[in-house]
Design an enzyme around this catalytic site. Structure first.
Site, short mmCIF file in Angstrom:
data_model
loop_
_atom_site.label_atom_id
_atom_site.label_comp_id
_atom_site.label_asym_id
_atom_site.label_seq_id
_atom_site.Cartn_x
_atom_site.Cartn_y
_atom_site.Cartn_z
CE LYS A 261 -1.94 3.25 2.99
NZ LYS A 261 -1.58 3.85 4.30
CB CYS A 335 -18.71 3.59 3.45
SG CYS A 335 -19.01 1.81 3.27
CB CYS A 342 -26.76 2.38 5.07
SG CYS A 342 -25.39 1.22 5.26
CB CYS A 345 -25.00 5.79 1.61
SG CYS A 345 -23.98 5.22 0.25
CB CYS A 351 -24.43 -0.84 -1.27
SG CYS A 351 -23.26 -1.53 -0.09
#
Length: 373
Positions: A261, A335, A342, A345, A351
């Site tokens: 990463k 998130c 949610c 969102c 999703c």
């Protein structure tokens, strides 16, 4: 009456009179044998390449990943990859997210084993574009347009932005090292303290004692180990790279404390060389919640490196840099790891994990909000 012998070779018929001198027959025989013994031309095997996803079809079926060019390339600065809202649509300043992308659901590759950094050996056997992925990307972009997440002002790529290129690269490398298991604002604070003391250069870190580094970077996670690694990295950069940082993925991964990463982030921000997607815990979590990545059998990927390999099979390379800050900020604000929001969102309809990790009241509030509209 002399007899005739007809010899057919390469569509040419030779008429030989047997009554002629024997030497003529021998000469003809020698010529034919020499032509037969000539080496046959090698068979040509053609490879069909796809420039967008960089996969090469090989003989016998299947695909393999093309070798990655490790040379630094002249890509724009990382800030130029930030998502912007233009005419109500989400797009990267570098290129449109839909350019050169096959239709949704089409297979990208078959029997692909992506390049590995040694931490994962999972075979991803069929990569397809997830349904509605462009709508989801645009929806997340709209939610992120305010740029109010910690990553937008304190991300690792922001470190040393006022320094010359060489010093900035080293600052990004150190910031990436400190960011592991640490929140952005804590990492940013440590970098600012190092900068104030003039300790964001390999020469200075090599001179100062480890105890001083510990006191300046505290309370980052594992600060004692990271202080030791900072000293080792500074010494390596001085002895092998004249105070600069490595310019290849392999060399970055050989540095103590630097994982995939961090290495991909440094390649992107430090050298403008996109070798892969920078996947942290936020990108890993969100991609699995959206159903964008999976292991064979439909199981979720088990770590960020598996997520990176699966995501790179289908996500257009034009999105590889910008997808990290986009999803990291989304994971910091909406998130979230625990009790994701949610109800607010805008992509919850697409999703598969929507409302599965939230309390029941969130779903009731969301349904009420939709009924009003």
């Amino acid at each position: 009456m002399s007899q005739l012998l007809f010899i057919n070779y390469s569509r040419v018929t030779f008429a030989v009179r047997m009554s002629k001198a024997t030497c003529s027959s021998k000469r003809l025989k020698s010529n034919i044998e020499s032509r037969i013994s000539e080496p046959k031309p090698e068979l040509c095997v053609y490879a069909r390449k796809r420039t967008t996803n960089r996969y090469e079809e090989i003989r016998g079926g299947g695909f393999k990943a093309e070798p990655v060019d490790q040379k630094p390339c002249g890509l724009p600065d990382i800030e130029e990859f930030a998502y912007k809202i233009s005419n109500g649509s989400c797009q990267s300043e570098k290129s449109n997210a839909t350019s050169g992308v096959p239709s949704v659901g089409s297979t990208v590759a078959i029997a692909i084993k992506p390049e590995s950094t040694g931490r994962s050996s999972v075979m991803f056997s069929a990569a397809k574009f997830p349904a509605n992925w462009e709508k989801v990307l645009e929806g997340i972009c709209n939610m992120r347009s305010s740029e109010d997440a910690p990553v937008d002002s304190m991300g690792c790529e922001k470190a040393g932005c006022s320094l010359p290129p060489k010093e900035r690269r080293f600052a990004v490398l150190i910031s990436s090292l400190l960011s592991s298991q640490t929140k952005d604002h804590v990492t940013h604070g440590a970098i600012q303290r190092l900068l104030q003391k003039g300790l964001l250069a390999a020469e200075e870190i090599d001179k100062v004692d480890e105890a001083t580094i510990k006191s300046l970077i505290y309370p980052v996670g594992f600060y004692s180990r990271k202080a030791s690694n900072m000293k080792k990295i500074a010494n390596i950069c001085l002895t092998k790279y004249d105070g600069d940082i490595p310019s290849s993925l392999e060399e970055l991964l050989s540095l103590p404390g630097i994982g995939p990463k961090m290495a991909h982030l440094v390649m992107n921000a430090g050298w403008n060389n996109v070798q892969g997607i920078c996947v942290d815990t936020h990108v890993h979590r969100i991609c699995n919640r959206l159903g964008w990545v999976s292991r064979p059998g439909g199981k979720p990927t088990s770590n960020p490196e598996e997520t990176r390999e699966a995501l790179q099979l289908w996500l257009p390379k034009e999105e590889w840099v910008s997808i990290n800050p986009l999803l990291v900020g989304f994971g910091q604000t909406i998130c979230t790891p625990l009790r994701p929001r949610c109800g607010v969102c805008k992509v919850s309809d697409f999703c598969p994990a929507a409302f599965k990790e939230t309390n029941p009241q969130s779903k009731v509030k969301a349904s009420g909000r939709k009924d009003k509209h």
